[in-house]
Motif scaffolding. Structure first.
Motif, PDB file in Angstrom:
ATOM      1  N   ILE A 181      53.578   6.101  -0.548  1.00 45.63           N
ATOM      2  CA  ILE A 181      53.624   6.684   0.788  1.00 45.63           C
ATOM      3  C   ILE A 181      53.853   8.186   0.669  1.00 45.63           C
ATOM      4  CG2 ILE A 181      56.122   6.322   1.046  1.00 45.63           C
ATOM      5  CD1 ILE A 181      55.594   5.616   4.001  1.00 45.63           C
ATOM      6  N   LYS A 196      57.991  -6.272   0.800  1.00 44.42           N
ATOM      7  CA  LYS A 196      58.230  -4.948   1.365  1.00 44.42           C
ATOM      8  C   LYS A 196      58.953  -4.080   0.335  1.00 44.42           C
ATOM      9  CE  LYS A 196      58.356  -5.585   6.381  1.00 44.42           C
ATOM     10  NZ  LYS A 196      59.161  -5.341   7.610  1.00 44.42           N
ATOM     11  N   CYS A 212      58.599  -0.003   3.921  1.00 37.50           N
ATOM     12  CA  CYS A 212      57.189  -0.054   4.312  1.00 37.50           C
ATOM     13  C   CYS A 212      56.541  -1.208   3.556  1.00 37.50           C
ATOM     14  CB  CYS A 212      56.480   1.274   4.020  1.00 37.50           C
ATOM     15  SG  CYS A 212      56.342   1.657   2.273  1.00 37.50           S
ATOM     16  N   LYS A 217      52.267   1.175   4.624  1.00 38.52           N
ATOM     17  CA  LYS A 217      52.165   1.208   6.085  1.00 38.52           C
ATOM     18  C   LYS A 217      53.411   0.583   6.722  1.00 38.52           C
ATOM     19  CE  LYS A 217      47.103   0.933   5.942  1.00 38.52           C
ATOM     20  NZ  LYS A 217      45.904   0.183   6.363  1.00 38.52           N
ATOM     21  N   LEU A 219      56.117   2.116   8.243  1.00 35.36           N
ATOM     22  CA  LEU A 219      57.383   2.739   7.885  1.00 35.36           C
ATOM     23  C   LEU A 219      58.450   2.415   8.933  1.00 35.36           C
ATOM     24  CD1 LEU A 219      58.922   4.716   5.983  1.00 35.36           C
ATOM     25  CD2 LEU A 219      58.203   6.546   7.550  1.00 35.36           C
TER      26      LEU A 219
END
Length: 456
Positions: A181, A196, A212, A217, A219
């Motif tokens: 990220i 996760k 995330c 994706k 967050l």
């Protein structure tokens, strides 16, 4: 009445919590609130991690001087040293119940570069895992999550430079790592729970726990500390423990709630007790007078003068709250030039050798932070080398400061007065690769290069 300590590096396995306080390991039961000390080491310990089955604790110890990996029973007992690498390292977790994961700069060309290693609890020679440079590692069902530059973000709050922490992921275990990220912050402590990735980040100003998906994706922020960073998070797959300020907090993944763990810390707190320190063990700087009959020195930031053969010891300046540095006799050995941090910045002060006269403060002089000071053998003048690579001449009679030179590319390596006090010799860089010795004449205020340049 309850007592508290300064808790760090928590690790958890179900209801068993282990943490560091007073540089030792402590065990805390979350069910009955019982607390016990696990180690009483000579050296500091750090980064403990409980094994998946909760039977062992891996930690970094310094009993023999260097940081090394140790393992001990989770309920207490003798610790066994597993590594002999002589490097900087930290425990990153467990691969299984018999294999400890840790990061180390062993064999690396630069101290800041770390690799992930593993060592079994038998103490066989560690293996370097082929994941590339990394400080932390976590494993998902198929994925491998690697933390690069993931040191404690609280050590340099809101750092945004080129060595800020990043998290990379290999989703399928094929050594195909990609950045998880993009956040404008310093990331640390990657943890994999239920597909996760949980981690620490300070992109919103203060370090907190976020998560995330493995695709980077969705967050989500899970903790909301505003005063102190969340630090050194670890998990058993159900809860995440971390410390913030001096306290340990636990975040429950299922209920998405966090709470502070209240620990009644019943320790004698020996390290906080009053002690009598040997001055010679904390001697910082000293200088003789011209007759070699008296000495001025600093110890633990305090400033003293005394006779070498007889007479009392005089403590000069404030007794507490001020740090003194670099005392030097001048004015027929009656006065002492010293530097203090009174007021927040370094300043020059002139004291009488026995403290019998009023202190004179040279407030308006922009001296910077002095590194070394030498008094003229003939006059009341001082040479000062500071953090700006400057060589300064301080006229103590006129309270006038003059810049003699500045070493543009590196600190001044050394300087001294001539015996007659008319000249100053000093080392000065000429470019990034070479330096030369210069002579400065006080009468003309000019400097001359007197040696051929040499490589650093």
């Amino acid at each position: 009445m309850s007592y508290s300590g300064y808790y760090r590096f928590p690790t958890i396995n179900r209801k068993h919590l282990v943490f560091v306080c007073e540089d030792d390991l402590w065990s805390y039961n979350l069910e009955d609130s019982s607390l016990s000390r696990l180690t009483s080491n000579y050296g500091a310990v750090s980064t403990p991690r409980l094994s998946p089955d909760g039977k062992h604790i891996a930690f970094v110890g310094t009993e023999d001087g260097d940081m090394e990996i140790y393992v001990m029973p989770a309920l207490g007992g003798p610790a066994k040293r597993l590594t002999y690498l002589g490097s900087t390292l930290k425990v990153a977790g467990w691969k299984n119940n018999n294999e400890i994961l840790f990061s180390s700069n062993h064999g690396m060309p630069f101290p800041r570069m770390f690799d992930i290693h593993s060592v079994n609890i038998k103490g066989d020679f560690p293996k370097c895992l082929a994941f590339g440079m990394g400080n932390d590692i976590a494993f998902g069902q198929k994925s491998v999550i690697l933390g690069k530059n993931t040191a404690d973000p609280a050590r340099w709050k809101r750092y945004r430079g080129g060595t800020a922490g990043e998290i990379w992921i290999d989703k399928n275990g094929a050594c195909d790592f990609k950045k998880l990220i993009n956040l404008k912050g310093n990331l640390a402590c990657p943890i994999s729970i239920n597909n996760k990735v949980y981690f620490l980040s300070d992109h919103d100003g203060v370090g907190n726990i976020y998560s995330c998906s493995e695709s980077g994706k969705g967050l989500k922020q899970h903790t909301h500390h505003k005063n102190y960073y969340a630090r050194n998070a670890s998990s058993d797959g159900e809860s995440i423990v971390y410390h913030s300020g001096a306290d340990i907090w636990i975040y429950d993944v299922t209920s998405s709630s966090s709470q502070k763990i209240e620990i009644d810390f019943r320790s004698p707190m020996i390290q906080k007790s009053r002690k009598y320190a040997s001055v010679q063990n904390y001697l910082e700087d000293y200088a003789l007078d011209k007759q070699n009959s008296m000495i001025s020195y600093t110890s633990r930031g305090k400033f003293f003068t005394m006779g070498n053969w007889d007479g009392p010891v005089f403590q000069l300046g404030d007794s507490h709250g001020v740090r003194y540095r670099l005392p030097r006799f001048f004015k027929n050995d009656e006065k002492v030039l010293v530097f203090s941090d009174q007021g927040g910045e370094e300043r020059a002060e002139i004291h009488h050798f026995d403290g019998s006269k009023r202190v004179k403060v040279l407030e308006k002089l922009k001296i910077g932070r002095p590194y070394e000071v030498k008094i003229s053998p003939k006059e009341d003048k001082a040479l000062i080398h500071n953090h700006k690579h400057e060589l300064l001449l301080l006229d103590l009679s006129k309270e006038k400061l003059t810049k003699i030179d500045r070493s543009e590319y590196s600190p001044i390596g050394g300087f001294d007065w001539s015996p007659d006090g008319k000249y100053i010799a000093y080392d000065c860089s000429l470019n990034r690769r070479s330096s030369a010795i210069k002579i400065h004449e006080l009468k003309t205020s000019k400097s001359h290069i007197v040696t051929n340049p040499v490589l650093h």
